[in-house]
Design an enzyme around this catalytic site. Structure first.
Site, mmCIF file in Angstrom:
data_model
loop_
_atom_site.group_PDB
_atom_site.id
_atom_site.type_symbol
_atom_site.label_atom_id
_atom_site.label_comp_id
_atom_site.label_asym_id
_atom_site.label_seq_id
_atom_site.Cartn_x
_atom_site.Cartn_y
_atom_site.Cartn_z
ATOM 1 C CB SER A 253 -0.890 0.002 1.244
ATOM 2 O OG SER A 253 -0.096 0.292 2.374
ATOM 3 C CE LYS A 254 -1.510 6.423 -3.081
ATOM 4 N NZ LYS A 254 -2.948 6.184 -3.146
ATOM 5 N NE ARG A 255 0.445 0.756 6.049
ATOM 6 C CZ ARG A 255 0.926 -0.434 6.371
ATOM 7 N NH1 ARG A 255 1.995 -0.531 7.130
ATOM 8 N NH2 ARG A 255 0.349 -1.529 5.940
ATOM 9 C CG HIS A 256 4.453 -1.167 2.063
ATOM 10 N ND1 HIS A 256 3.122 -1.498 1.954
ATOM 11 C CD2 HIS A 256 4.888 -1.661 3.237
ATOM 12 C CE1 HIS A 256 2.765 -2.192 3.029
ATOM 13 N NE2 HIS A 256 3.814 -2.293 3.820
#
Ligand code: GLU
Length: 487
Positions: A253-256
């Site tokens: 996800s965007k976190r990565h």
């Protein structure tokens, strides 16, 4: 093997995601390896979420990556049209066939009824699925519903007690029980086909031989098998590629890191690097080598070497790979890649003179080793711009070098030298620094680090001689003057 024909079939409901790009790439690699055909089909039956803008963005991302297609949107081909919205008339006869053969039936249940059934099953700890209320409506019952103005959806009648087997080319034999699958909708009440239905009709019509797609679609495959069987279509081979996980093993996800291809493009990643990186997300060649061109990967690619276990997205590896490809660019090419970022940061103007451009190319070359992606350019090049610099407050080493007793004398001596010059080269700079060292009686860090800290504000950066040459005597003079005032 019959001529390989594969497809990438994105839904234009967002930009091309890293996972989608990898699916497209694996299909492309497989097609190119086997001298087969790559089809690009747009699955836009979700009218609320599909847009032409997203479609164009997806195609642009594919083109940028160098993933081309032989048939499909934009290029045409024998099985067009290639947008599902334009193929609705092709689906109708099949729906009529399925209704006539009893493989499908009309369902008049309302959203509320279905939701109540769902909640009921969940409350009982059962798997929510359609229990078949409209399975066996009489002709009269159907007429009554229709007369009441209810538009039916069409459901596929799932046969009970059937074992459905996917012989997946990546995952091996995967079994599903038909009892776990409720009768599913193939045509919605608005007349639009659902994904599971249209995908089968299109894949069959387009004579797709191999379906390579993300693992998230594995659970859809038994439904699709039922439709193949009901219509007597030849079942293609399936290969479901593992999910892409972040480094913490949760779904990417965007976190990565950025999840869309356009974002990587905007950040100054190169398509060669992204393709190389994506290919290794699930596929591995023999041996230790990790750098491959798309053509080399296509030559080596095989589904036998596609892994069953999840692929882990390692942003540092992508950065490393990108920096490898950036280093191979000429300074002129890399400068062009960096220019929009430098302009956005206000460091350079839009119409550069030839002299300024040539200077910029040298400046870019000085940091080329360090750069991982072009959006870093403003940060890396900042020290080359401006008549005065600020000393990096976090940089203890730089501050310490300026605080030495000998520093004012070193900087003053250098200032005197540069004031007398209008240009210099590395040999001159080397000579001047050496002489200053002798004169003031310092060497090593007390000389070089002090000068570096004074002209750049930091303890690290490009080669000092090169830095001084590129800044030029005039800028060095003004920076030294400013620093000396503060000492
Ligand atoms: N339109 C589907 C998606 O974007 C395609 C799935 C498939 O390849 O069958 O996920």
């Amino acid at each position: 093997m019959a001529k390989v024909k594969v497809r990438f079939a994105p839904s234009p409901t967002g930009p091309l995601h890293i996972g989608g790009a990898r699916s497209a790439l694996f299909n492309w690699l497989f097609a190119r390896h086997h001298g087969g055909i790559m089809v690009l089909r747009i699955e836009d039956t979700d009218l609320d979420r599909s847009t032409r803008e997203y479609e164009e963005l997806i195609l642009e991302s594919l083109r940028w990556l160098g993933i081309d297609w032989d048939e499909g949107v934009g290029v045409g081909g024998p099985n067009g049209p290639y947008r599902q919205q334009e193929r609705l008339h092709l689906y109708k006869p099949y729906t009529e066939r399925l209704l006539a053969s009893g493989h499908a039936y009309e369902c008049f249940c309302s959203e509320e009824e279905l939701e109540a059934e769902r909640q009921n099953l969940i409350a009982q700890g059962k798997m929510p699925r359609y229990l078949g209320k409209c399975r066996d409506l009489s002709q009269a019952e159907k007429e009554a519903k229709r007369a009441a103005g209810i538009k039916p959806a069409i459901r596929f009648r799932v046969p009970p007690g059937k074992l459905l087997v996917v012989n997946d080319l990546v995952r091996g034999r995967v079994e599903f029980e038909s009892d776990g699958i409720g009768d599913f909708i193939i045509v919605k009440s608005d007349g639009l086909p659902t994904y599971n239905y249209a995908v089968v009709l299109d894949d069959a019509d387009m004579e797709i031989t191999h379906i390579l797609r993300g693992e998230e679609h594995l659970s859809n495959t038994p439904r699709q098998l039922l439709i193949y069987e009901a219509l007597g279509f030849k079942v293609p081979e399936f290969a479901h590629i593992s999910l892409i996980l972040g480094e913490d093993r949760s779904k990417m996800s965007k976190r990565h890191g950025a999840t869309s291809v356009v974002q990587y493009r905007e950040d100054g990643y190169l398509p060669e690097a992204l393709v190389n990186f994506l290919a290794l997300l699930g596929w591995s060649p023999e041996g230790e080598e990790e750098i491959f061109s798309a053509a080399e990967i296509a030559r080596l690619f095989s589904l036998e070497r596609v892994s069953k276990s999840p692929a882990v997205f390692n942003l540092d590896k992508l950065k490393w790979m990108n920096s490898y490809y950036l280093k191979k660019m000429t300074p002129a090419e890399l400068t062009q890649l960096c220019l929009p970022h430098l302009q956005k940061a206000g460091l350079v103007e839009t119409d550069l003179t030839a002299d300024k451009l040539s200077w910029l190319e040298q400046v870019v070359a000085a940091v080329q080793e360090k750069m991982e992606y072009a959006a870093q350019a403003p940060e890396l090049l900042q020290i080359f711009f401006g008549d005065a610099i600020t000393i990096d407050e976090q940089d203890e080493e730089a501050k310490a070098a300026l605080a030495l007793d000998t520093s004012p004398a070193v900087l003053q001596a250098l200032l005197t030298e540069v004031k007398a010059l209008s240009a210099w080269d590395t040999a001159q700079v080397r000579q001047i620094l050496k002489e200053i060292g002798k004169k003031v009686g310092v060497k090593g860090k007390a000389l070089y680090m002090t000068v570096r800290a004074a002209v750049s504000g930091r303890s690290h950066g490009p080669d000092l001689n090169e830095l001084l040459v590129l800044l030029g005597p005039a800028v060095v003079a003004s920076r030294l003057t400013a620093v000396l005032e503060q000492l």
